[in-house]
Motif scaffolding. Structure first.
Motif, PDB file in Angstrom:
ATOM      1  N   THR A   1       0.792  -1.247  -0.234  1.00 48.75           N
ATOM      2  CA  THR A   1      -0.033   0.255  -0.066  1.00 48.75           C
ATOM      3  C   THR A   1       1.015   1.175   0.117  1.00 48.75           C
ATOM      4  O   THR A   1       1.841   1.351   0.766  1.00 48.75           O
ATOM      5  N   LEU A   2       0.678   2.275  -0.978  1.00 48.13           N
ATOM      6  CA  LEU A   2       1.421   3.433  -1.034  1.00 48.13           C
ATOM      7  C   LEU A   2       0.424   4.585  -0.740  1.00 48.13           C
ATOM      8  O   LEU A   2      -0.557   4.746  -1.080  1.00 48.13           O
ATOM      9  N   PHE A   3       0.845   5.409   0.541  1.00 51.67           N
ATOM     10  CA  PHE A   3       0.026   6.677   0.678  1.00 51.67           C
ATOM     11  C   PHE A   3       0.976   7.644   0.060  1.00 51.67           C
ATOM     12  O   PHE A   3       1.925   8.050   0.254  1.00 51.67           O
ATOM     13  N   THR A   4      -0.041   8.495  -0.720  1.00 48.74           N
ATOM     14  CA  THR A   4       0.603   9.605  -1.568  1.00 48.74           C
ATOM     15  C   THR A   4      -0.022  10.928  -1.266  1.00 48.74           C
ATOM     16  O   THR A   4      -1.093  10.919  -0.735  1.00 48.74           O
ATOM     17  N   SER A   5       0.533  11.940  -1.919  1.00 51.96           N
ATOM     18  CA  SER A   5      -0.010  13.272  -1.902  1.00 51.96           C
ATOM     19  C   SER A   5      -0.723  13.680  -2.915  1.00 51.96           C
ATOM     20  O   SER A   5      -0.953  14.662  -3.470  1.00 51.96           O
ATOM     21  N   ASP A   6      -0.825  12.455  -3.968  1.00 43.51           N
ATOM     22  CA  ASP A   6      -1.717  12.828  -5.409  1.00 43.51           C
ATOM     23  C   ASP A   6      -3.061  13.003  -5.119  1.00 43.51           C
ATOM     24  O   ASP A   6      -3.776  12.526  -4.257  1.00 43.51           O
ATOM     25  N   ALA A   7      -3.699  14.155  -5.931  1.00 46.02           N
ATOM     26  CA  ALA A   7      -4.902  14.553  -5.696  1.00 46.02           C
ATOM     27  C   ALA A   7      -5.996  13.457  -6.190  1.00 46.02           C
ATOM     28  O   ALA A   7      -7.069  13.312  -5.580  1.00 46.02           O
ATOM     29  N   THR A   8      -5.731  12.720  -7.206  1.00 40.25           N
ATOM     30  CA  THR A   8      -6.522  11.667  -7.717  1.00 40.25           C
ATOM     31  C   THR A   8      -6.228  10.306  -6.886  1.00 40.25           C
ATOM     32  O   THR A   8      -7.441   9.565  -6.858  1.00 40.25           O
ATOM     33  N   ASP A   9      -5.246  10.003  -6.676  1.00 38.93           N
ATOM     34  CA  ASP A   9      -4.963   8.654  -5.860  1.00 38.93           C
ATOM     35  C   ASP A   9      -4.058   8.645  -4.637  1.00 38.93           C
ATOM     36  O   ASP A   9      -2.810   8.640  -4.881  1.00 38.93           O
ATOM     37  N   SER A  10      -4.778   8.948  -3.541  1.00 40.29           N
ATOM     38  CA  SER A  10      -4.007   9.149  -2.280  1.00 40.29           C
ATOM     39  C   SER A  10      -3.609   7.665  -1.786  1.00 40.29           C
ATOM     40  O   SER A  10      -2.755   7.580  -1.018  1.00 40.29           O
ATOM     41  N   LEU A  11      -4.337   6.623  -2.062  1.00 38.49           N
ATOM     42  CA  LEU A  11      -3.958   5.379  -1.498  1.00 38.49           C
ATOM     43  C   LEU A  11      -4.039   4.521  -2.883  1.00 38.49           C
ATOM     44  O   LEU A  11      -4.732   4.219  -3.529  1.00 38.49           O
ATOM     45  N   ILE A  12      -2.721   3.845  -2.889  1.00 35.55           N
ATOM     46  CA  ILE A  12      -2.629   2.732  -4.201  1.00 35.55           C
ATOM     47  C   ILE A  12      -2.072   1.625  -3.231  1.00 35.55           C
ATOM     48  O   ILE A  12      -1.348   1.338  -2.897  1.00 35.55           O
ATOM     49  N   ILE A  13      -3.045   0.559  -4.087  1.00 39.25           N
ATOM     50  CA  ILE A  13      -2.803  -0.991  -3.570  1.00 39.25           C
ATOM     51  C   ILE A  13      -2.349  -1.584  -4.356  1.00 39.25           C
ATOM     52  O   ILE A  13      -3.220  -1.758  -5.632  1.00 39.25           O
ATOM     53  N   LEU A  14      -1.104  -2.315  -4.563  1.00 39.69           N
ATOM     54  CA  LEU A  14      -0.684  -3.177  -5.452  1.00 39.69           C
ATOM     55  C   LEU A  14      -0.802  -4.599  -4.854  1.00 39.69           C
ATOM     56  O   LEU A  14      -0.237  -4.965  -4.039  1.00 39.69           O
ATOM     57  N   GLN A  15      -2.001  -5.339  -5.174  1.00 35.80           N
ATOM     58  CA  GLN A  15      -2.279  -6.408  -4.646  1.00 35.80           C
ATOM     59  C   GLN A  15      -1.555  -7.849  -5.107  1.00 35.80           C
ATOM     60  O   GLN A  15      -1.340  -7.840  -6.250  1.00 35.80           O
ATOM     61  N   ALA A  16      -1.459  -8.801  -4.032  1.00 38.73           N
ATOM     62  CA  ALA A  16      -0.802  -9.960  -4.555  1.00 38.73           C
ATOM     63  C   ALA A  16       0.185  -9.897  -5.427  1.00 38.73           C
ATOM     64  O   ALA A  16       0.354 -10.663  -6.421  1.00 38.73           O
ATOM     65  N   ILE A  17       1.359  -9.156  -4.693  1.00 39.79           N
ATOM     66  CA  ILE A  17       2.271  -9.190  -5.868  1.00 39.79           C
ATOM     67  C   ILE A  17       3.538 -10.152  -5.296  1.00 39.79           C
ATOM     68  O   ILE A  17       3.547 -10.284  -4.066  1.00 39.79           O
ATOM     69  N   CYS A  18       4.436 -10.558  -6.232  1.00 39.52           N
ATOM     70  CA  CYS A  18       5.511 -11.190  -5.753  1.00 39.52           C
ATOM     71  C   CYS A  18       6.682 -10.461  -5.457  1.00 39.52           C
ATOM     72  O   CYS A  18       6.906  -9.122  -5.941  1.00 39.52           O
ATOM     73  N   GLN A  19       7.467 -10.833  -4.368  1.00 38.66           N
ATOM     74  CA  GLN A  19       8.563 -10.164  -3.768  1.00 38.66           C
ATOM     75  C   GLN A  19       8.412  -8.796  -3.442  1.00 38.66           C
ATOM     76  O   GLN A  19       8.858  -7.787  -3.818  1.00 38.66           O
ATOM     77  N   GLY A  20       7.380  -8.578  -2.656  1.00 43.99           N
ATOM     78  CA  GLY A  20       7.039  -7.443  -2.119  1.00 43.99           C
ATOM     79  C   GLY A  20       7.914  -6.517  -1.344  1.00 43.99           C
ATOM     80  O   GLY A  20       8.040  -5.328  -1.525  1.00 43.99           O
ATOM     81  N   GLU A  21       8.391  -7.286  -0.377  1.00 44.48           N
ATOM     82  CA  GLU A  21       9.576  -6.552   0.549  1.00 44.48           C
ATOM     83  C   GLU A  21      10.570  -5.920  -0.341  1.00 44.48           C
ATOM     84  O   GLU A  21      11.076  -4.784  -0.253  1.00 44.48           O
ATOM     85  N   GLN A  22      10.987  -6.792  -1.254  1.00 51.17           N
ATOM     86  CA  GLN A  22      11.933  -6.254  -2.222  1.00 51.17           C
ATOM     87  C   GLN A  22      11.754  -4.949  -3.271  1.00 51.17           C
ATOM     88  O   GLN A  22      12.290  -4.000  -3.281  1.00 51.17           O
ATOM     89  N   LEU A  23      10.608  -5.181  -3.746  1.00 56.92           N
ATOM     90  CA  LEU A  23       9.794  -4.094  -4.396  1.00 56.92           C
ATOM     91  C   LEU A  23       9.765  -2.742  -3.415  1.00 56.92           C
ATOM     92  O   LEU A  23       9.800  -1.770  -3.788  1.00 56.92           O
ATOM     93  N   ARG A  24       9.188  -2.843  -2.204  1.00 51.59           N
ATOM     94  CA  ARG A  24       8.860  -1.663  -1.115  1.00 51.59           C
ATOM     95  C   ARG A  24      10.424  -1.082  -1.157  1.00 51.59           C
ATOM     96  O   ARG A  24      10.513   0.082  -1.111  1.00 51.59           O
ATOM     97  N   GLN A  25      11.449  -1.898  -0.918  1.00 46.31           N
ATOM     98  CA  GLN A  25      12.827  -1.152  -0.826  1.00 46.31           C
ATOM     99  C   GLN A  25      13.193  -0.460  -2.389  1.00 46.31           C
ATOM    100  O   GLN A  25      13.812   0.538  -2.327  1.00 46.31           O
ATOM    101  N   GLN A  26      12.986  -1.250  -3.282  1.00 45.26           N
ATOM    102  CA  GLN A  26      13.052  -0.445  -4.524  1.00 45.26           C
ATOM    103  C   GLN A  26      12.430   0.751  -4.781  1.00 45.26           C
ATOM    104  O   GLN A  26      12.774   1.738  -5.203  1.00 45.26           O
ATOM    105  N   ILE A  27      11.032   0.838  -4.263  1.00 47.00           N
ATOM    106  CA  ILE A  27      10.575   2.015  -4.503  1.00 47.00           C
ATOM    107  C   ILE A  27      10.916   3.290  -3.324  1.00 47.00           C
ATOM    108  O   ILE A  27      11.049   4.320  -4.038  1.00 47.00           O
ATOM    109  N   ARG A  28      11.119   2.750  -2.344  1.00 44.43           N
ATOM    110  CA  ARG A  28      11.813   3.738  -1.332  1.00 44.43           C
ATOM    111  C   ARG A  28      13.191   4.302  -1.714  1.00 44.43           C
ATOM    112  O   ARG A  28      13.142   5.475  -1.839  1.00 44.43           O
TER     113      ARG A  28
END
Length: 148
Positions: free
Chosen positions: A99-126
């Motif tokens: 789940t990404l919490f954002t300051s975007d006006a149209t999508d303040s909450l984005i959920i990437l559901q049932a993804i593989c290697q989510g912890e690694q992706l979280r680090q990449q996004i960070r």
């Protein structure tokens, strides 16, 4: 989806897992003799197949839709916070929800559901968010205003 800027590189691409619809699939298999559940099953499979996530070093792109398609983009400097959850059933198959919490006006909450290697992706996004905020003419800083 094409990447407009030549300096923009793809970091990750993914799709949600079919495990997300496990309850629906079980229902459809149990009641296949009614024929209608087969149409539900087919629709759920097509819906899931038509969802695509693409993370670049500048933005997150989400493509959804079967007949009418929707393309959402989130500039990475707008990401304020993240949460990675691994519900029990998704954990059994190595998946999770980011789940990404954002300051975007149209999508303040984005959920990437049932993804593989989510912890690694979280680090990449960070890392990509930090790089994006610190580079170029954008030098973005998040300011929270509270009314109290």
């Amino acid at each position: 989806m094409s990447i407009a800027n030549s300096t923009e590189t793809i970091i990750w691409q993914g799709k949600p897992s079919h495990f997300l619809n496990l309850k629906t699939y079980i229902f459809c298999v149990l009641f296949f003799w009614l024929v209608f559940p087969l149409f539900i099953l087919l629709w759920k499979i097509i819906q899931l197949k038509s969802t695509k996530y693409t993370l670049t070093n500048q933005r997150l792109q989400i493509k959804t839709g079967v007949f009418s398609q929707q393309f959402d983009e989130l500039e990475l400097y707008r990401v304020k916070d993240m949460r990675y959850e691994r519900p029990f059933l998704l954990r059994l198959v190595g998946r999770g929800n980011l789940t990404l919490f954002t300051s975007d006006a149209t999508d303040s909450l984005i959920i990437l559901q049932a993804i593989c290697q989510g912890e690694q992706l979280r680090q990449q996004i960070r890392q990509a968010v930090e790089d994006r905020r610190g580079k170029g003419s954008r030098r973005v800083q998040e300011i929270d205003m509270f009314n109290g």
